[in-house]
Design a protein around this motif. Structure first.
Motif, PDB file in Angstrom:
ATOM      1  N   THR A 514       0.765  -1.382   0.171  1.00  0.00           N
ATOM      2  CA  THR A 514      -0.426   0.110  -0.003  1.00  0.00           C
ATOM      3  C   THR A 514       0.624   1.243  -0.513  1.00  0.00           C
ATOM      4  O   THR A 514       0.187   2.408  -0.372  1.00  0.00           O
ATOM      5  N   ALA A 515       1.936   1.241  -0.284  1.00  0.00           N
ATOM      6  CA  ALA A 515       3.020   2.529  -0.166  1.00  0.00           C
ATOM      7  C   ALA A 515       3.090   2.787  -1.283  1.00  0.00           C
ATOM      8  O   ALA A 515       2.872   4.529  -0.861  1.00  0.00           O
ATOM      9  N   PHE A 516       2.274   2.768  -2.547  1.00  0.00           N
ATOM     10  CA  PHE A 516       2.574   3.128  -3.530  1.00  0.00           C
ATOM     11  C   PHE A 516       1.319   3.740  -4.036  1.00  0.00           C
ATOM     12  O   PHE A 516       0.238   3.276  -2.769  1.00  0.00           O
ATOM     13  N   PRO A 517       0.825   4.488  -4.702  1.00  0.00           N
ATOM     14  CA  PRO A 517      -1.209   5.462  -4.859  1.00  0.00           C
ATOM     15  C   PRO A 517      -1.527   3.795  -5.123  1.00  0.00           C
ATOM     16  O   PRO A 517      -1.255   2.835  -5.885  1.00  0.00           O
ATOM     17  N   ALA A 518      -2.896   4.152  -4.759  1.00  0.00           N
ATOM     18  CA  ALA A 518      -4.234   2.483  -4.591  1.00  0.00           C
ATOM     19  C   ALA A 518      -3.722   2.389  -6.195  1.00  0.00           C
ATOM     20  O   ALA A 518      -3.834   0.670  -6.196  1.00  0.00           O
TER      21      ALA A 518
END
Length: 604
Positions: A514-518
């Motif tokens: 979940t660290a990158f955009p959804a």
């Protein structure tokens, strides 16, 4: 981080794939359907207002009073693309939302291709933003009327929307209604379908498809404060806007790194050209690595790594007595050094670039191992294997490669093998690859790989480009040596998810963090050694398989990328090296504006 693989899926299920998207829908090459014609999978909105009827999305406010405009919207975002859809408005006002943000209670904010019975059909509008755009206000009333007249009231209309960087082009029934440059507009977002507040209304949509384009905005400026100037054209590396790339270990630690994963403690675990596998250690906790510990110098030329359990490593390489295969190395005292190394599964040939490769564990508890077309397990697969007795069946005489490459190598070529952790029962899962180096699975258990081409066959009838196949149990993917190579359209094989052209496929990984955009959750990253790039694919369901188009994510000038994995922090890590070139370990972090976390469910 250990990754799992899919359950076996009967190849017969692939017959469903031939039915394609919605019944009767013809999807042009390069486009993938956004609507399956059966239900609202992949969309979200007010269930009272939206339904599927006769292969159409129907929105109706009969018997419902809306307090504000409401939308049925996609679950993921898109940046640069071409959207095509058919729309029929019975009355009142609707539209196709794009590059938009979701608000509370199924409202949206952003661009809208207007659908209206009044005077705005074919106009670009900005919902909950600038409203009627300046370009429209500057048009003469008679020009506006000509655009509105293109719309078929109570009939089906063809809408096409192209968004590429700042450039927005809209076509209604084949005629351009909007062609503007809009630097102030959003560059990515959701797609939505509108029901307007006011009188009771009905609108229908069908044949909705999209072709994603390589983003013109993705290779923008580096994040503020980036000391290495990544992202600026002319620098060695370029990454998408909102991301930053940094080196976290130099060649003195990594050597010429061939492959990588993470161990149980989240430490990088590397295969190094000419050396044994090693673990990198971050002593001061600053996110960069300070030293390495070599697990064993008994196994070298490593091209596959997996930690079976804490302190038990599986290593694919050349070992004692010059035997090639899968070795089990055991560290009993926790010092990251193996006290015992044993050969668990021998290969019939040496390592090489077309030898045994990646290792994963499946949800069935079995190990899955990728083999290139110059290698095979030394023991025979079980006669009941899903993939077995793959024939050649040549009608015309074969022309072997004149340079002698892969001469006298027959089907099944490269394979994915399955074996229990006791190394007693071997099964062939799929076959027919040239030299797939790596493979991975998505959160739902679907298996993807990245297979290579025969570069000097470009221009001959049997040439096949590099491709990303979706792996189905028992399928023959059609590689044959020389002129017997089979096209993807043969009925007893399967097409690829994406054909990527010439290159040198290496590491792959699905993004399940979940660290990158959804919208990156579930994205498939694939690395290309010779062309110096990491690409990203957003797979979309297309019948029983997937479709999509890869686009550049990291570009290096040069970038001898070999393998990659998602770290415990959610960053994308990749190694460089191979063929005696310089090595290193790099990290791609997202530093852009905070985004809503990716939706999670079930085991997540």
């Amino acid at each position: 981080m250990n990754r799992t693989i899919a359950r076996s899926v009967c190849v017969v299920a692939l017959l469903v794939w031939a039915q394609g998207p919605a019944q009767g829908q013809k999807v042009e090459e390069g486009f993938i359907p956004l609507f399956n014609g059966k239900d609202l999978t992949g969309w979200k909105g007010d269930a009272r207002l939206w339904k599927v009827e006769k292969g159409e999305i129907v929105g109706s406010t009969e018997g419902v009073t809306l307090e504000h405009n409401t939308f049925l919207m996609t679950e993921r975002t898109y940046a640069d693309f071409v959207i095509r859809a058919k729309v029929k408005l019975r009355n009142h006002n609707s539209g196709v939302q794009f590059r938009s943000a979701a608000l509370d209670d199924n409202a949206m904010k952003g661009y809208q291709a207007d659908v209206a019975e009044a005077t705005y059909f074919g106009m670009l509008y900005e919902e909950q933003g600038r409203g009627i755009m300046d370009y429209w206000k500057q048009m003469k009333p008679e020009e506006q009327a000509k655009i509105h007249a293109l719309g078929k009231q109570s009939g089906w209309n063809d809408y096409e929307i192209r968004a590429e960087g700042d450039h927005i082009v809209m076509k209604l029934n084949g005629k351009v209604t909007c062609d503007i440059q809009d630097p102030a507009g959003a560059k990515s977002g959701l797609i939505g379908l509108q029901l307007h507040a006011g009188p009771a209304m009905e609108v229908r949509f069908k044949d909705i498809s999209i072709m994603e384009l390589a983003s013109k905005t993705a290779l923008g400026a580096a994040a503020p404060g980036d000391p290495l100037s990544f992202g600026r054209r002319g620098s060695r590396y370029r990454v998408p806007e909102g991301f930053v790339l940094e080196q976290v270990a130099g060649e003195e630690l990594t050597g010429s790194a061939i492959n990588m994963t993470f161990d149980h403690a989240g430490r990088p675990f590397l295969g190094v050209e000419g050396h044994g596998p090693r673990t990198l250690v971050d002593k001061d906790g600053d996110g960069k690595y300070d030293e390495f510990v070599e697990i064993s110098d008994a196994v070298k030329s490593v091209q596959g790594l997996f930690e079976l359990e804490k302190g038990v490593y599986l290593i694919q390489g050349n070992g004692p007595e010059d035997k090639t295969g899968l070795y089990r190395a055991t560290d009993t005292d926790g010092d990251m050094k193996a006290e015992h190394v044993e050969l668990a599964l021998q290969s019939d040939r040496g390592m090489g670039e077309h030898g045994p490769h990646a290792i994963r564990m499946g949800v069935d508890g079995a190990l899955y191992i990728m083999y290139g077309n110059h290698s095979f397990p030394a023991i025979k697969p079980d006669p009941g294997s899903p993939s077995r007795e793959v024939p050649e069946n040549d009608f015309l005489p074969r022309w072997w490669d004149p340079r002698g490459h892969a001469k006298d190598i027959f089907a099944p070529g490269g394979t994915l093998q399955r074996i229990d952790t006791g190394f007693t029962k071997l099964e062939q899962f799929v076959g027919g690859f040239r030299n797939a180096y790596d493979f991975d699975i998505d959160a739902s258990g679907e298996v993807f790989t990245y297979d290579s081409d025969m570069e000097w066959d470009v221009g001959v009838p049997w040439y096949r480009p590099c491709r990303i196949p979706h792996l189905i149990s028992g399928v023959d993917y059609g590689w044959r040596s020389g002129s017997s190579n089979q096209p993807f359209y043969y009925f007893d094989s399967l097409p690829s998810v994406d054909d990527t052209g010439r290159g040198s496929p290496v590491g792959v990984v699905f993004y399940d963090h979940t660290a990158f955009p959804a919208h990156y959750k579930g994205a498939y990253f694939s690395a290309d050694w010779s062309r110096g790039r990491i690409r990203v694919l957003f797979p979309q369901r297309a019948g029983a398989t997937f479709a999509g188009k890869s686009q550049d994510f990291v570009i290096g000038e040069p970038m001898n990328v070999t393998d990659m994995d998602v770290g415990p922090d959610g960053s994308l890590y990749f190694t460089t090296g191979g063929r005696s070139t310089h090595g290193g370990l790099y990290r791609v972090r997202y530093t852009g504006a905070a985004a809503a976390p990716a939706a999670t469910a079930g085991i997540d």
